[in-house]
Design a protein around this motif. Structure first.
Motif, PDB file in Angstrom:
ATOM      1  N   ARG A  54       0.786  -1.198   0.074  1.00 50.45           N
ATOM      2  CA  ARG A  54       0.060  -0.096   0.094  1.00 50.45           C
ATOM      3  C   ARG A  54       0.878   1.270  -0.146  1.00 50.45           C
ATOM      4  N   LYS A  55       1.826   1.100   0.654  1.00 50.74           N
ATOM      5  CA  LYS A  55       2.789   2.382   0.745  1.00 50.74           C
ATOM      6  C   LYS A  55       3.303   2.732  -0.506  1.00 50.74           C
ATOM      7  N   ILE A  56       3.746   1.601  -1.160  1.00 46.49           N
ATOM      8  CA  ILE A  56       4.342   1.845  -2.593  1.00 46.49           C
ATOM      9  C   ILE A  56       3.302   2.503  -3.608  1.00 46.49           C
ATOM     10  N   LEU A  57       2.264   1.905  -3.446  1.00 46.82           N
ATOM     11  CA  LEU A  57       1.142   2.109  -4.372  1.00 46.82           C
ATOM     12  C   LEU A  57       0.489   3.662  -4.256  1.00 46.82           C
ATOM     13  N   THR A  58       0.304   3.937  -2.780  1.00 47.89           N
ATOM     14  CA  THR A  58      -0.164   5.314  -2.522  1.00 47.89           C
ATOM     15  C   THR A  58       0.665   6.246  -2.416  1.00 47.89           C
ATOM     16  N   GLY A  60       3.467   6.787  -4.164  1.00 48.33           N
ATOM     17  CA  GLY A  60       3.954   6.491  -5.380  1.00 48.33           C
ATOM     18  C   GLY A  60       5.352   6.606  -5.811  1.00 48.33           C
ATOM     19  N   LEU A  61       5.954   5.636  -4.850  1.00 46.68           N
ATOM     20  CA  LEU A  61       7.339   4.917  -5.071  1.00 46.68           C
ATOM     21  C   LEU A  61       7.650   4.534  -6.455  1.00 46.68           C
ATOM     22  N   THR A  62       8.509   4.996  -7.379  1.00 49.52           N
ATOM     23  CA  THR A  62       8.988   4.278  -8.641  1.00 49.52           C
ATOM     24  C   THR A  62       9.648   3.042  -8.309  1.00 49.52           C
ATOM     25  N   PRO A  63       9.559   2.126  -9.399  1.00 47.90           N
ATOM     26  CA  PRO A  63      10.085   1.097  -9.582  1.00 47.90           C
ATOM     27  C   PRO A  63      11.582   1.071  -9.142  1.00 47.90           C
ATOM     28  N   ASP A  64      12.378   2.370  -9.598  1.00 46.45           N
ATOM     29  CA  ASP A  64      13.984   2.378  -9.463  1.00 46.45           C
ATOM     30  C   ASP A  64      13.992   2.877  -7.757  1.00 46.45           C
ATOM     31  N   GLN A  65      12.996   3.301  -7.091  1.00 48.29           N
ATOM     32  CA  GLN A  65      13.146   3.511  -5.592  1.00 48.29           C
ATOM     33  C   GLN A  65      13.076   2.535  -4.978  1.00 48.29           C
ATOM     34  N   MET A 131       6.178 -10.752  -3.363  1.00 44.22           N
ATOM     35  CA  MET A 131       6.098 -11.015  -5.075  1.00 44.22           C
ATOM     36  C   MET A 131       5.414  -9.889  -5.593  1.00 44.22           C
ATOM     37  N   ALA A 132       4.265  -9.408  -5.227  1.00 41.02           N
ATOM     38  CA  ALA A 132       3.888  -8.394  -5.578  1.00 41.02           C
ATOM     39  C   ALA A 132       4.698  -6.983  -5.800  1.00 41.02           C
ATOM     40  N   ILE A 133       5.363  -6.747  -4.707  1.00 42.62           N
ATOM     41  CA  ILE A 133       6.269  -5.791  -4.659  1.00 42.62           C
ATOM     42  C   ILE A 133       7.527  -5.986  -5.673  1.00 42.62           C
ATOM     43  N   ALA A 134       8.058  -7.058  -5.613  1.00 43.85           N
ATOM     44  CA  ALA A 134       9.005  -7.320  -6.670  1.00 43.85           C
ATOM     45  C   ALA A 134       8.450  -7.229  -8.020  1.00 43.85           C
ATOM     46  N   ALA A 135       7.496  -7.578  -8.479  1.00 46.06           N
ATOM     47  CA  ALA A 135       6.703  -7.553  -9.601  1.00 46.06           C
ATOM     48  C   ALA A 135       6.478  -5.995 -10.046  1.00 46.06           C
ATOM     49  N   TYR A 136       6.272  -5.258  -9.408  1.00 45.40           N
ATOM     50  CA  TYR A 136       5.995  -3.915  -9.538  1.00 45.40           C
ATOM     51  C   TYR A 136       7.425  -3.280  -9.707  1.00 45.40           C
ATOM     52  N   MET A 138       9.734  -4.546 -11.001  1.00 43.77           N
ATOM     53  CA  MET A 138      10.529  -5.003 -12.327  1.00 43.77           C
ATOM     54  C   MET A 138       9.614  -4.849 -13.669  1.00 43.77           C
ATOM     55  N   GLY A 139       8.372  -4.287 -13.353  1.00 45.09           N
ATOM     56  CA  GLY A 139       7.321  -4.108 -14.521  1.00 45.09           C
ATOM     57  C   GLY A 139       6.677  -5.450 -14.941  1.00 45.09           C
TER      58      GLY A 139
END
Length: 448
Positions: A54-58, A60-65, A131-136, A138-139
């Motif tokens: 939720r932190k990543i998606l809300t 707006g952390l970028t994949p690079d971050q 896994m959901a975080i990892a997939a985010y 790496m696109g």
């Protein structure tokens, strides 16, 4: 509230690894309060589950971050190779126009290893979130968890957890109202040790015979169905949510330089309290042995296999000077591997122990490479002959020669896994083998 590294370590020291169920002792950094029944989504959310996603998606952390945070954590692959996880994620081609895949290697078949099945059984949602975080990062929009076929109860448990996560909107399309899509599926193997090798796993996942592929190309460029694929171990994914919630630096400082965070060790063999123990990387082996109740029945420690059956054995005096991390164990002449710590007391015959290991690798060779297919059989027959008291003067040199001829001459590492225990046993316990060979005369004595 996030904790810094000092607070985490203070918490660990204060609790002293007290939480346990069925002799599985879990350090409370990630697995606090688990008792074997509270594995469902509501229980995981009550422990702060899916907060990292939720932190990543809300926020707006970028994949690079996300990748930078994982790199900064010092997290290394917990399946055995110990490759830096963040670096591995950075290999995934970001702009690839077609489908990409994420795979979790839960084909836990290394003798002595039983950590991944416990994670999936008692805390499956932490793997799903990781896994959901990892997939985010790496696109990737599709993932698979390949689960060892001989632990079908664990497979069923993970399928139930997947259904809960989909129903709650943590998997599928537009996760948590974002534009991020990720489909995750479970797949089971059929109990083949070789399918723990990542390319053999991919072959099996595609419905083919589980045999390793030639490399290069590597999975990052040609993986599942010929598409870019990243493969990580179960425990590796399980560490990711904590890293995102608390920061890579805090995770790194839980361990030691180049060996960040905690690690789960499957302690088995001649100990009073065999089980899974999660402790900070760099914990002295003596402390881990103490947590496992010490050597059973008051006997003396003789030897330890520190990283699963394929890791070279270490005598007691060498092992007692080690800390439990990749660098210390490697310097001592072995491997941390999967973290399966097999403890042997002074009642154990090294010849009998090696015979059991050699039989296993002979049985599990996929037969693709001649040195492994034929050589593993030679190793078992030679050790068996020595153990039966029918060994010959030349057998010691022949045993070492066959092991040497297998090393580095196979497509995958199974040949090395069969050869390394042999060479280590001969190096450290040669006298036990010689004592079983009738009339054996050491070379020096023979020349004199």
């Amino acid at each position: 509230m996030s904790m810094n590294a000092a607070q985490v370590l203070a918490q660990f020291q204060a609790t002293g690894v007290q939480t346990c169920f069925h002799n599985r002792h879990i350090e409370p950094q990630i697995y606090a309060g688990l008792d074997g029944t509270n594995w469902r989504l509501a229980d995981y959310e009550a422990r702060g589950g899916y907060k990292a996603l939720r932190k990543i998606l809300t926020e707006g952390l970028t994949p690079d971050q996300v990748i930078a945070e994982v790199k900064g954590s010092g997290l290394r692959g917990r399946g055995g190779a110990g490759f830096p996880t963040g670096l591995k994620w950075s290999f995934m081609p970001r702009q690839f126009p077609g489908q990409k895949y994420l795979v979790c290697n839960s084909d836990e078949g290394e003798p002595g290893t039983c950590k991944d099945r416990d994670i999936l059984m008692f805390n499956p949602h932490i793997v799903i979130e990781g896994m959901a975080i990892a997939a985010y990062a790496m696109g990737i929009s599709v993932g698979y968890n390949y689960i060892h076929g001989e632990i079908f109860q664990v497979y069923d448990r993970f399928e139930e957890a997947l259904e809960e996560a989909r129903a709650a909107g943590y998997l599928g399309d537009k996760i948590m109202g974002s534009g991020y899509n990720f489909q995750l599926h479970a797949a089971h193997g059929f109990g083949a040790y070789i399918c723990g090798e990542e390319t053999a796993l991919l072959e099996s996942l595609e419905g083919k015979k589980g045999q390793p592929r030639f490399k290069p190309p590597f999975p990052a460029s040609f993986g599942l169905y010929g598409k870019p694929t990243t493969i990580n171990n179960t425990e590796t994914f399980a560490a990711v949510p904590w890293i995102i919630n608390n920061g890579g630096q805090a995770y790194l400082e839980c361990g030691k330089p180049n060996n960040g965070g905690t690690k789960i060790y499957s302690v088995s063999g001649d100990v009073e309290l065999p089980g899974n123990y999660e402790v900070p990387m760099g914990t002295p082996f003596s402390k881990l042995l103490e947590l496992a109740g010490g050597v059973r029945k008051g006997r003396q420690l003789k030897a330890v296999i520190p990283g699963g059956s394929s890791a070279p054995v270490l005598p007691a005096d060498i092992m007692m000077a080690c800390t439990m991390d990749y660098d210390s164990i490697a310097k001592a002449g072995s491997m941390l591997g999967s973290g399966a710590v097999i403890v042997m007391d002074d009642s154990r015959s090294m010849v009998e122990s090696l015979k059991r290991l050699s039989y296993f690798y002979m049985h599990e060779s996929c037969g693709q490479c001649t040195p492994c297919r034929e050589g593993t059989g030679w190793l078992w027959r030679l050790v068996d002959r020595i153990d039966r008291g029918e060994g010959r003067q030349a057998d010691m040199d022949l045993l070492d020669s066959v092991a040497s001829d297998i090393m580095g001459r196979t497509i995958c590492a199974l040949g090395d896994a069969a050869a390394m225990p042999v060479r280590a046993m001969i190096k450290h316990f040669r006298h036990e083998f010689e004592a079983k060979i009738p009339g054996y005369v050491p070379k020096a004595a023979a020349k004199a």
